[in-house]
Design a protein around this motif. Sequence first.
Motif, mmCIF file in Angstrom:
data_model
loop_
_atom_site.group_PDB
_atom_site.id
_atom_site.type_symbol
_atom_site.label_atom_id
_atom_site.label_comp_id
_atom_site.label_asym_id
_atom_site.label_seq_id
_atom_site.Cartn_x
_atom_site.Cartn_y
_atom_site.Cartn_z
ATOM 1 N N ARG A 53 -0.146 -10.874 -8.084
ATOM 2 C CA ARG A 53 0.525 -10.758 -6.786
ATOM 3 C C ARG A 53 0.813 -9.290 -6.473
ATOM 4 N NH1 ARG A 53 6.309 -13.172 -5.155
ATOM 5 N NH2 ARG A 53 6.156 -12.713 -2.930
ATOM 6 N N ILE A 54 1.266 -8.564 -7.512
ATOM 7 C CA ILE A 54 1.556 -7.144 -7.307
ATOM 8 C C ILE A 54 0.272 -6.395 -6.956
ATOM 9 C CG2 ILE A 54 2.345 -5.048 -8.469
ATOM 10 C CD1 ILE A 54 4.236 -6.810 -10.096
ATOM 11 N N LEU A 55 -0.805 -6.743 -7.681
ATOM 12 C CA LEU A 55 -2.087 -6.073 -7.438
ATOM 13 C C LEU A 55 -2.558 -6.321 -6.014
ATOM 14 C CD1 LEU A 55 -3.894 -4.468 -9.435
ATOM 15 C CD2 LEU A 55 -5.416 -6.435 -9.397
ATOM 16 N N HIS A 56 -2.488 -7.596 -5.625
ATOM 17 C CA HIS A 56 -2.913 -7.969 -4.281
ATOM 18 C C HIS A 56 -2.078 -7.235 -3.226
ATOM 19 C CE1 HIS A 56 -4.716 -10.496 -1.284
ATOM 20 N NE2 HIS A 56 -3.529 -10.849 -0.828
ATOM 21 N N GLY A 57 -0.738 -7.189 -3.479
ATOM 22 C CA GLY A 57 0.158 -6.497 -2.550
ATOM 23 C C GLY A 57 -0.162 -5.022 -2.461
ATOM 24 N N MET A 58 -0.492 -4.432 -3.634
ATOM 25 C CA MET A 58 -0.817 -3.005 -3.649
ATOM 26 C C MET A 58 -2.067 -2.726 -2.815
ATOM 27 S SD MET A 58 1.284 -1.192 -5.142
ATOM 28 C CE MET A 58 2.508 -0.998 -6.384
ATOM 29 N N GLN A 59 -3.044 -3.653 -2.916
ATOM 30 C CA GLN A 59 -4.258 -3.465 -2.120
ATOM 31 C C GLN A 59 -3.937 -3.478 -0.629
ATOM 32 O OE1 GLN A 59 -6.616 -6.601 -3.636
ATOM 33 N NE2 GLN A 59 -7.474 -5.383 -5.298
ATOM 34 N N ARG A 60 -3.114 -4.448 -0.233
ATOM 35 C CA ARG A 60 -2.736 -4.522 1.187
ATOM 36 C C ARG A 60 -1.962 -3.281 1.595
ATOM 37 N NH1 ARG A 60 -2.038 -10.543 3.112
ATOM 38 N NH2 ARG A 60 -1.483 -9.498 5.036
ATOM 39 N N MET A 61 -1.074 -2.830 0.678
ATOM 40 C CA MET A 61 -0.279 -1.628 0.941
ATOM 41 C C MET A 61 -1.203 -0.434 1.151
ATOM 42 S SD MET A 61 3.076 -0.812 0.636
ATOM 43 C CE MET A 61 3.697 0.706 1.282
ATOM 44 N N GLY A 62 -2.215 -0.317 0.263
ATOM 45 C CA GLY A 62 -3.166 0.786 0.392
ATOM 46 C C GLY A 62 -3.882 0.730 1.726
ATOM 47 N N ARG A 63 -4.236 -0.497 2.137
ATOM 48 C CA ARG A 63 -4.957 -0.631 3.401
ATOM 49 C C ARG A 63 -4.095 -0.171 4.567
ATOM 50 N NH1 ARG A 63 -6.857 -5.692 2.777
ATOM 51 N NH2 ARG A 63 -5.749 -6.700 4.457
ATOM 52 N N ILE A 64 -2.818 -0.616 4.581
ATOM 53 C CA ILE A 64 -2.008 -0.199 5.735
ATOM 54 C C ILE A 64 -1.625 1.272 5.648
ATOM 55 C CG2 ILE A 64 -1.152 -2.498 6.270
ATOM 56 C CD1 ILE A 64 1.517 -1.650 5.123
ATOM 57 N N LEU A 65 -1.540 1.802 4.389
ATOM 58 C CA LEU A 65 -1.254 3.242 4.271
ATOM 59 C C LEU A 65 -2.408 4.062 4.824
ATOM 60 C CD1 LEU A 65 0.457 3.716 0.808
ATOM 61 C CD2 LEU A 65 1.371 4.340 3.028
ATOM 62 N N SER A 66 -3.642 3.509 4.718
ATOM 63 C CA SER A 66 -4.800 4.279 5.179
ATOM 64 C C SER A 66 -4.749 4.493 6.694
ATOM 65 C CB SER A 66 -6.084 3.554 4.800
ATOM 66 O OG SER A 66 -6.221 2.390 5.582
ATOM 67 N N PHE A 67 -3.952 3.663 7.400
ATOM 68 C CA PHE A 67 -3.830 3.845 8.851
ATOM 69 C C PHE A 67 -3.030 5.098 9.197
ATOM 70 C CE2 PHE A 67 -4.819 -0.718 9.016
ATOM 71 C CZ PHE A 67 -5.807 -0.671 9.968
ATOM 72 N N MET A 68 -2.363 5.670 8.166
ATOM 73 C CA MET A 68 -1.535 6.847 8.448
ATOM 74 C C MET A 68 -2.411 8.066 8.746
ATOM 75 S SD MET A 68 1.536 8.464 6.241
ATOM 76 C CE MET A 68 1.931 7.069 5.255
ATOM 77 N N PHE A 69 -3.665 8.052 8.217
ATOM 78 C CA PHE A 69 -4.555 9.207 8.400
ATOM 79 C C PHE A 69 -5.764 8.788 9.212
ATOM 80 C CE2 PHE A 69 -2.510 9.350 4.255
ATOM 81 C CZ PHE A 69 -1.704 10.449 4.439
ATOM 82 N N ILE B 168 7.704 -3.850 6.023
ATOM 83 C CA ILE B 168 6.405 -3.437 5.500
ATOM 84 C C ILE B 168 6.057 -4.246 4.245
ATOM 85 C CG2 ILE B 168 5.150 -1.496 4.475
ATOM 86 C CD1 ILE B 168 6.775 0.324 6.312
ATOM 87 N N PHE B 169 7.039 -4.404 3.339
ATOM 88 C CA PHE B 169 6.750 -5.109 2.085
ATOM 89 C C PHE B 169 6.537 -6.595 2.308
ATOM 90 C CE2 PHE B 169 8.988 -1.475 -0.144
ATOM 91 C CZ PHE B 169 7.796 -0.920 -0.554
ATOM 92 N N VAL B 170 7.195 -7.166 3.317
ATOM 93 C CA VAL B 170 6.961 -8.584 3.611
ATOM 94 C C VAL B 170 5.514 -8.779 4.023
ATOM 95 C CG1 VAL B 170 7.444 -10.389 5.304
ATOM 96 C CG2 VAL B 170 9.306 -9.287 4.133
ATOM 97 N N PHE B 171 4.975 -7.814 4.749
ATOM 98 C CA PHE B 171 3.572 -7.903 5.131
ATOM 99 C C PHE B 171 2.676 -7.801 3.894
ATOM 100 C CE2 PHE B 171 -0.425 -5.851 6.265
ATOM 101 C CZ PHE B 171 -0.909 -6.764 7.177
ATOM 102 N N CYS B 172 3.012 -6.868 2.971
ATOM 103 C CA CYS B 172 2.135 -6.631 1.819
ATOM 104 C C CYS B 172 2.279 -7.712 0.762
ATOM 105 C CB CYS B 172 2.454 -5.295 1.166
ATOM 106 S SG CYS B 172 2.147 -3.926 2.226
ATOM 107 N N PHE B 173 3.528 -8.060 0.410
ATOM 108 C CA PHE B 173 3.759 -8.939 -0.741
ATOM 109 C C PHE B 173 4.158 -10.345 -0.318
ATOM 110 C CE2 PHE B 173 4.430 -4.633 -2.202
ATOM 111 C CZ PHE B 173 3.703 -4.604 -3.370
ATOM 112 N N SER B 174 4.000 -10.676 0.932
ATOM 113 C CA SER B 174 4.336 -11.971 1.513
ATOM 114 C C SER B 174 5.840 -12.244 1.461
ATOM 115 C CB SER B 174 3.562 -13.114 0.849
ATOM 116 O OG SER B 174 4.144 -13.456 -0.379
ATOM 117 N N VAL B 175 6.241 -13.282 2.187
ATOM 118 C CA VAL B 175 7.660 -13.598 2.349
ATOM 119 C C VAL B 175 8.254 -13.978 0.995
ATOM 120 C CG1 VAL B 175 9.223 -15.225 3.448
ATOM 121 C CG2 VAL B 175 7.262 -14.359 4.698
ATOM 122 N N GLY B 176 9.486 -13.566 0.745
ATOM 123 C CA GLY B 176 10.152 -13.934 -0.500
ATOM 124 C C GLY B 176 11.025 -12.828 -1.027
#
Lengths: 285, 310
Positions: A53-69, B168-176
């Motif tokens: 879950r953390i890994l998946h979240g990190m990937q999504r985080m990286g994707r949205i961070l890429s919108f900063m540049f 931002i984190f709710v979007f990345c790590f889903s609700v919870g």
Amino acid sequence: MTPTPQDIQAAMAVHPRAFRDTPAVQFRKIALWIGFIGLFCWCLYDFNFAPERILHGMQRMGRILSFMFPPHIWETWAEWLEVFTALGETVAMAFLGTVLGLIVAFPLSFLGAKNINRIFWLRQTTRRGYDIIRAFEILILALIFIRAFGLGPLAGVLAIAVSEVGTFSKLFSEALENTSRRPVEGVVASGGSRFQSILFGIMPQVLPVHLSIVLYNFESNVRSSTILGIVGAGGIGFMLSDRISGYFWDQVWTIIIMIVAMVYLIDYLSGLIRARLIGHAEMAK
Amino acid sequence: MTALADSPISTPILQFEQDYADLRRRTRITWLVGSAVFLALFTFSAWLGDFFKVTQITLPDGSRDWRWIIPAGIPRLGEFIAKTIPDLHWATFGADFAEWFWRWKVWAKLLVETILIAFMATVFGVIGGFLLSFPAARNLAPNKWVMWICRRYLEIARTVPDLVWALIFVFCFSVGPMAGVLAIGLHATGALGKLYSEVNENIDMRPLEGVKAAGGTWFDQIRYGAVPQVLPNIISYTLLRFEINVRSSSIIGYVGAGGLGQEIREALSLQEYTDLSALFLIIFVTVMVIDFASEKLRHRVIGLEKGPST
């Protein structure tokens, strides 16, 4: 002279307490650590901190961070005006909330100061009143005011004002209590009334402190008024949550950068005002 | 005699009068300009803050009419607060109270979750803030670049509000609750890192020099020279932060990041007004109890710092 291992052994035999805790203290420390780590691990399990879950979240985080540049730059003047109005609304909310809270809290603070209000029960009731107001989270107040006044900055202003009444009254009355008695005695000795002793004996002592408190709270209110927008009370937060729910991440990052810049600017300006009006005294922190 | 004394004495007095009048005039002008600027700012921000807005309200006879927003809103505020007050009677107090707290099982679970979110966030904040506070302190930083990066990171972490991080984190790590922990933890890292590094800047540097003279590395200097000095302050700040985190975590569910906040949002959208007052009461009592307990604990920590006798 370096102590030999024998010396250390001898010292340990003579003063065991200097090297080790007593068994009772050791046991308590170990128990506390086990309890703490156990609670921590249970939380990790309960809140589902799974590695994938953390890994998946990190990937999504990286994707949205890429919108900063590169950062998003709005093209038309109308869009920029919308952003600046929202920023202005946020600062206006903080400013008005601080001023309105100040107007109500200033007279109330005299009721809570020990050296001015000598009636015990009245002082204690007022103080508990401040505590109750402060216990209300600013966002909850905003939600209440949004119900009554509709979406928009007005609800935010009132929420900030109400919560500031509690904070200001408490801090002001503490400042009043921390004054020196001597100027007051001087005024009384030269025939001043009680009102005059407060006006000329206490007020000059507390005004710089009050001003410092007001400026500091204004800064913190600018930060809070950003959040108030997220629940619907206008300003830049409203725009931000709107862009996040629409997945306009490029605009989100620009807005966040502008919020950070605004907070820096406000802190800098209020630092200038503080230095100008109060001087570089130790209370100017 | 008088004629002699007249000119030499009166000149300084006249001079003084002149200077005093000048000073008074300058002060008065400053005050006037200051008040005018303040009033203009006040009016402008009142206009931005919708104070002069007119809104449509429904009159008792059913027709619609325009009113100023503040007089129109105050009766609605009263109505709203009146609706949230539960119907409690002394004779049937137990039944009424049970009716008021009808979802208590769910709320108790969420309350525990709220406190655990605050706990986890405080742990993460302390770990992050503690590790970063040493390179971010002016007197302890190994070099300028490390200090600059640490300080900027801490500044950004605390300037962006935790609710924004939560979105931002709710979007990345889903609700919870995980998103809530990360959001509050990141914000707490920034806030605690700043406070800790200020503590670090005020320490006595001689123990560190002692460790260095005995051949200690940078880590040894921090571990044996700085940490023992700052520990009492750090514990005190940590407990204060825990109180703040409990307040934040009771709200953060509003954006979907776990805890009691999601019940507030639900009660608001389903118009369960008495639920709202019950939730406010729960949060209020929890915050009060935690503030009280942590204050007692803090006083003990400060007492230990002064001497082992207390």
